[in-house]
Design an enzyme around this catalytic site. Sequence first.
Site, short mmCIF file in Angstrom:
data_model
loop_
_atom_site.label_atom_id
_atom_site.label_comp_id
_atom_site.label_asym_id
_atom_site.label_seq_id
_atom_site.Cartn_x
_atom_site.Cartn_y
_atom_site.Cartn_z
N HIS B 56 0.84 -1.20 0.00
CA HIS B 56 0.00 0.00 0.00
C HIS B 56 0.88 1.25 0.00
O HIS B 56 2.02 1.21 0.47
CB HIS B 56 -0.89 0.00 1.25
CG HIS B 56 -2.10 -0.89 1.13
ND1 HIS B 56 -3.15 -0.85 2.02
CD2 HIS B 56 -2.41 -1.85 0.22
CE1 HIS B 56 -4.06 -1.73 1.66
NE2 HIS B 56 -3.63 -2.37 0.58
N GLU B 58 0.89 3.83 1.85
CA GLU B 58 1.38 4.23 3.18
C GLU B 58 2.57 3.38 3.62
O GLU B 58 3.54 3.88 4.19
CB GLU B 58 0.28 4.07 4.24
CG GLU B 58 -0.96 4.88 4.00
CD GLU B 58 -2.04 4.09 3.28
OE1 GLU B 58 -1.71 3.40 2.28
OE2 GLU B 58 -3.21 4.17 3.69
N CYS B 86 -6.20 1.74 5.78
CA CYS B 86 -6.84 0.50 6.21
C CYS B 86 -6.28 0.09 7.58
O CYS B 86 -5.39 0.76 8.12
CB CYS B 86 -6.60 -0.61 5.18
SG CYS B 86 -4.91 -1.23 5.16
N CYS B 89 -2.44 -0.51 7.55
CA CYS B 89 -1.65 0.73 7.52
C CYS B 89 -1.78 1.50 8.83
O CYS B 89 -0.80 2.10 9.30
CB CYS B 89 -2.06 1.58 6.32
SG CYS B 89 -1.62 0.79 4.75
#
Lengths: 148, 148
Positions: B56, B58, B86, B89
């Site tokens: 992801h 992040e 999410c 993260c």
Amino acid sequence: MLSIYSDDYFMQQALKEARQALLKGEIPVGAVVVCDNKIIARGHNQTEQLQDVTAHAEMIALTAAANNLGSKYLPECTLYVTLEPCVMCAGALFWTQIGRVVYGAADDKRGFMRFGKTLLHPKASIEYGVLETECAQIISGFFKSKRG
Amino acid sequence: MLSIYSDDYFMQQALKEARQALLKGEIPVGAVVVCDNKIIARGHNQTEQLQDVTAHAEMIALTAAANNLGSKYLPECTLYVTLEPCVMCAGALFWTQIGRVVYGAADDKRGFMRFGKTLLHPKASIEYGVLETECAQIISGFFKSKRG
């Protein structure tokens, strides 16, 4: 005696990974990913070595498992990990749609179970307490040695 | 007009990253990490390209920020991300002890806020809705185009 292909056997393999972390001065947590009774990925905590909080045993093992299978989804796989996964790792396990998660020792302070099983994928089954004593001892021994 | 060093400015930079993801056919989410008004790390979603659910925006930005600073803790930093993080993260943000998290669009289905702010570090401040319309549009446009 350990019979091969048992949860105990695979957790012993995760403990081997935890010992690798211990040798490097890391918090000793280890993980393996198993598919069709075969270990397809291994990982141990490397947060100190890499100076990266995301380098947990589970994250490393999940990334390696996806590489091995060529698929980011792991519904047929089981993750064995010596310590209850944290929220980050539970979130990663959710995304992988992993079929089964087996952990050894509980982590009441940082484990995902504080927030309940809903952090994992609804289809995932969870088991815990496999080789619990050994898995807890390697962690508690590490922190005792740190306190001198 | 955008004044430099504003939340809007840094969110525009995160949107630039999201556009990079879009060009690669990824769900368009982008992030930057800012320290002392300087962007020290960038990331965009690469889960398809790497076939890795942990890739992801992040996570990539946090790992890059830690590499940049040589420290796995980021208490003086702010993460700007176009979409609400999410659970995975949020868990990573917790471990980094990041000081501030700013996100653009909400993610009611997969965002961490379903579980509350306690997923982040207690010292972290959270802000959301910065360039919300642009951040939401890039995502909704992507899914609309996928549905054909």
